[in-house]
Design an enzyme around this catalytic site. Structure first.
Site, mmCIF file in Angstrom:
data_model
loop_
_atom_site.group_PDB
_atom_site.id
_atom_site.type_symbol
_atom_site.label_atom_id
_atom_site.label_comp_id
_atom_site.label_asym_id
_atom_site.label_seq_id
_atom_site.Cartn_x
_atom_site.Cartn_y
_atom_site.Cartn_z
ATOM 1 N N SER A 151 0.847 -1.195 0.000
ATOM 2 C CA SER A 151 0.000 0.000 0.000
ATOM 3 C C SER A 151 0.878 1.239 0.000
ATOM 4 O O SER A 151 1.995 1.215 0.537
ATOM 5 C CB SER A 151 -0.878 0.017 1.254
ATOM 6 O OG SER A 151 -1.527 1.272 1.404
ATOM 7 N N TYR A 203 0.089 0.236 10.621
ATOM 8 C CA TYR A 203 -0.285 -0.203 9.267
ATOM 9 C C TYR A 203 0.856 0.087 8.297
ATOM 10 O O TYR A 203 1.228 -0.773 7.482
ATOM 11 C CB TYR A 203 -1.559 0.522 8.835
ATOM 12 C CG TYR A 203 -2.038 0.140 7.440
ATOM 13 C CD1 TYR A 203 -2.476 -1.149 7.160
ATOM 14 C CD2 TYR A 203 -2.062 1.075 6.409
ATOM 15 C CE1 TYR A 203 -2.931 -1.500 5.891
ATOM 16 C CE2 TYR A 203 -2.513 0.742 5.135
ATOM 17 C CZ TYR A 203 -2.945 -0.548 4.881
ATOM 18 O OH TYR A 203 -3.378 -0.892 3.616
HETATM 19 N N1 LIG Z 1 -8.851 -0.783 0.125
HETATM 20 C C1 LIG Z 1 -7.838 0.043 -0.098
HETATM 21 O O1 LIG Z 1 -8.007 1.247 -0.361
HETATM 22 C C2 LIG Z 1 -6.438 -0.468 -0.018
HETATM 23 C C3 LIG Z 1 -5.390 0.419 -0.312
HETATM 24 C C4 LIG Z 1 -4.093 -0.025 -0.235
HETATM 25 C C5 LIG Z 1 -3.845 -1.340 0.113
HETATM 26 N N2 LIG Z 1 -4.857 -2.184 0.402
HETATM 27 C C6 LIG Z 1 -4.532 -3.567 0.784
HETATM 28 O O2 LIG Z 1 -5.335 -4.447 0.047
HETATM 29 C C7 LIG Z 1 -5.516 -5.664 0.781
HETATM 30 C C8 LIG Z 1 -6.980 -6.055 0.738
HETATM 31 O O3 LIG Z 1 -7.710 -5.044 1.414
HETATM 32 P P1 LIG Z 1 -9.261 -4.846 1.182
HETATM 33 O O4 LIG Z 1 -9.443 -3.416 0.943
HETATM 34 O O5 LIG Z 1 -9.787 -5.843 0.223
HETATM 35 O O6 LIG Z 1 -9.794 -5.173 2.672
HETATM 36 P P2 LIG Z 1 -10.914 -6.165 3.239
HETATM 37 O O7 LIG Z 1 -12.113 -6.136 2.379
HETATM 38 O O8 LIG Z 1 -11.038 -5.819 4.674
HETATM 39 O O9 LIG Z 1 -10.227 -7.604 3.087
HETATM 40 C C9 LIG Z 1 -9.220 -8.025 3.952
HETATM 41 C C10 LIG Z 1 -9.230 -9.525 4.049
HETATM 42 O O10 LIG Z 1 -8.191 -9.929 4.937
HETATM 43 C C11 LIG Z 1 -8.708 -10.930 5.788
HETATM 44 N N3 LIG Z 1 -8.000 -11.020 7.062
HETATM 45 C C12 LIG Z 1 -7.886 -10.063 8.024
HETATM 46 N N4 LIG Z 1 -7.240 -10.568 9.085
HETATM 47 C C13 LIG Z 1 -6.932 -11.851 8.785
HETATM 48 C C14 LIG Z 1 -6.284 -12.899 9.485
HETATM 49 N N5 LIG Z 1 -5.833 -12.738 10.740
HETATM 50 N N6 LIG Z 1 -6.137 -14.086 8.872
HETATM 51 C C15 LIG Z 1 -6.611 -14.287 7.624
HETATM 52 N N7 LIG Z 1 -7.241 -13.337 6.909
HETATM 53 C C16 LIG Z 1 -7.406 -12.140 7.497
HETATM 54 C C17 LIG Z 1 -10.142 -10.495 6.028
HETATM 55 O O11 LIG Z 1 -10.886 -11.553 6.550
HETATM 56 P P3 LIG Z 1 -11.993 -11.255 7.698
HETATM 57 O O12 LIG Z 1 -12.959 -10.293 7.064
HETATM 58 O O13 LIG Z 1 -12.557 -12.589 7.980
HETATM 59 O O14 LIG Z 1 -11.252 -10.641 8.837
HETATM 60 C C18 LIG Z 1 -10.548 -10.103 4.619
HETATM 61 O O15 LIG Z 1 -10.924 -11.227 3.890
HETATM 62 C C19 LIG Z 1 -4.954 -5.385 2.181
HETATM 63 O O16 LIG Z 1 -3.672 -5.970 2.262
HETATM 64 C C20 LIG Z 1 -4.830 -3.877 2.224
HETATM 65 O O17 LIG Z 1 -3.789 -3.454 3.079
HETATM 66 C C21 LIG Z 1 -6.152 -1.779 0.334
#
Ligand SMILES: NC(=O)c1ccc[n+]([C@@H]2O[C@H](COP(=O)([O-])OP(=O)(O)OC[C@H]3O[C@@H](n4cnc5c(N)ncnc54)[C@H](OP(=O)(O)O)[C@@H]3O)[C@@H](O)[C@H]2O)c1
Length: 334
Positions: free
Chosen positions: A155, A180
């Site tokens: 990120s 983070y």
């Molecule tokens: N959205 C953005 O703007 C953005 C920007 C930059 C980077 N990112 C990165 O993109 C990635 C995906 O993010 P997203 O936006 O799709 O978020 P999200 O919808 O919250 O998805 C995150 C996933 O990670 C899983 N997770 C969390 N804790 C876990 C654990 N202890 N063991 C196994 N799985 C776990 C969650 O499962 P549960 O729901 O069951 O906890 C969920 O399936 C992340 O690495 C984030 O840092 C996102």
């Protein structure tokens, strides 16, 4: 590794469908952590649409079952990245099947959580976003087939912090954004070092880090709604702010990094907007780019050693019989 755009014909608005057009993933098995929510869900959908079979490890298997019920070609297994025993159980189970992986996307993550300690008192962002994936990839290494790609979702949040070598686990005061940020710098350095170690081992395996862009997903769940406007994430009407991507655009860079022949010869790169990222010229995370501490090869090697020492897993051990992790153990002050 030179961080310069290569000109891919794709960009910030490209979607998963755009980058997979003409790519046939029939016969490919992929693994997507977090593949049942937000960007991961879209990643799973896109890979399956292109013909892949997708293994989705899930912290909450019942939630994953509901999210993926309309996506055939997926399978769900329990995995909690905060728990190294769970990581081992999952990996051992997968290895026991004798199956191989062509694509691994480390997409699971947490952001801006209240202070949380896991395992032996580790800070949760570092433990889940980085150490859990570190252990998972190292344990699954025997399953990664020649030509495999490992994509780790980092990120532009990494802008806010280098690795806190003297206080990895925030013993001296917690800050949810720095926590983070450190974990996302760790994701980028992990990708860099994995690619390097694979090359040194003669393994045909390539590794990339990606910044997906800014996308409203359940990731923001720990940030109070009233802060969203202040952060510039939403308009006063509550719509995604200008520059935000849809999930299909946000997942595109990871899917592209996992499949595009344009990345041949660029292993270890940090990517955004379906291209290599340029060195960051501003502190504007919406503009992105990559900060020097996230592409520092010395830091990448140091983090690897440290992570191997903490997790007790290293698929690329050096030949030294000495305790090469002793400094890491003392540095993290557990
Ligand atoms: N959205 C953005 O703007 C953005 C920007 C930059 C980077 N990112 C990165 O993109 C990635 C995906 O993010 P997203 O936006 O799709 O978020 P999200 O919808 O919250 O998805 C995150 C996933 O990670 C899983 N997770 C969390 N804790 C876990 C654990 N202890 N063991 C196994 N799985 C776990 C969650 O499962 P549960 O729901 O069951 O906890 C969920 O399936 C992340 O690495 C984030 O840092 C996102």
């Amino acid at each position: 590794m030179t961080q310069r755009k290569i000109g891919t014909g794709f960009g910030a608005h490209s979607t998963t469908d755009d980058v997979l057009a003409g790519i046939d993933l029939t016969g490919v098995t992929a693994l997507v952590t977090g593949g049942y929510s937000g960007l991961g869900l879209e990643t799973t959908r896109a890979l399956v649409h292109a013909g892949a079979h997708v293994v989705v490890p899930a912290r909450q298997p019942a939630v994953a079952e509901v999210a993926l019920r309309d996506i055939p070609g997926t399978e769900i297994h329990p995995l909690d990245l905060a728990d190294l025993t769970s990581v081992r159980t999952f990996a051992d189970g997968f290895l026991a099947t004798g199956r191989t992986l062509t694509v691994m996307i480390n997409g699971a993550g947490v952001m801006a959580c209240p202070e949380t300690r896991v395992g032996p008192g580790w800070e949760a962002h570092f433990a889940i976003n980085h150490l859990g994936h570190f252990a998972l990839v190292n344990r699954l290494r025997p399953a990664l087939r020649p030509g495999a790609r490992v994509v780790t979702v980092a990120s532009s949040g990494h802008f806010l912090s280098d690795i806190r070598w003297d206080d990895l686990h925030f013993r001296t005061g917690y800050d949810r954004w720095l926590a983070y940020a450190q974990s996302k710098t760790a994701n980028a350095l992990f990708a860099l070092q994995l690619d390097r170690l694979a090359a040194e081992s003669g393994l045909e395996l390539h590794s990339f880090a990606v910044h997906p862009g800014s996308i409203l997903t359940p990731l923001q769940r720990h940030v109070p709604r009233e802060e969203w406007l202040a952060h510039g994430w939403v308009t006063p009407e509550g719509q995604p702010a200008e520059g935000f991507k849809t999930p299909r655009q946000g997942a595109a860079t990871a899917v592209w990094a996992a499949t595009s022949p344009l990345l041949d010869g660029h292993g270890g790169a940090y990517c955004q907007d379906c291209d290599l990222a340029e060195p960051a010229r501003t502190d504007d995370m919406l503009v992105g780019g990559v900060k020097p501490w996230a592409t520092d090869p010395v830091a990448a090697a140091r983090l690897w050693e440290l992570s191997a020492g903490l997790t007790g897993v290293d698929a690329f051990p050096s030949g030294a019989a000495t305790d090469r992790y002793s400094w890491a153990r003392s540095a993290n002050r557990l």
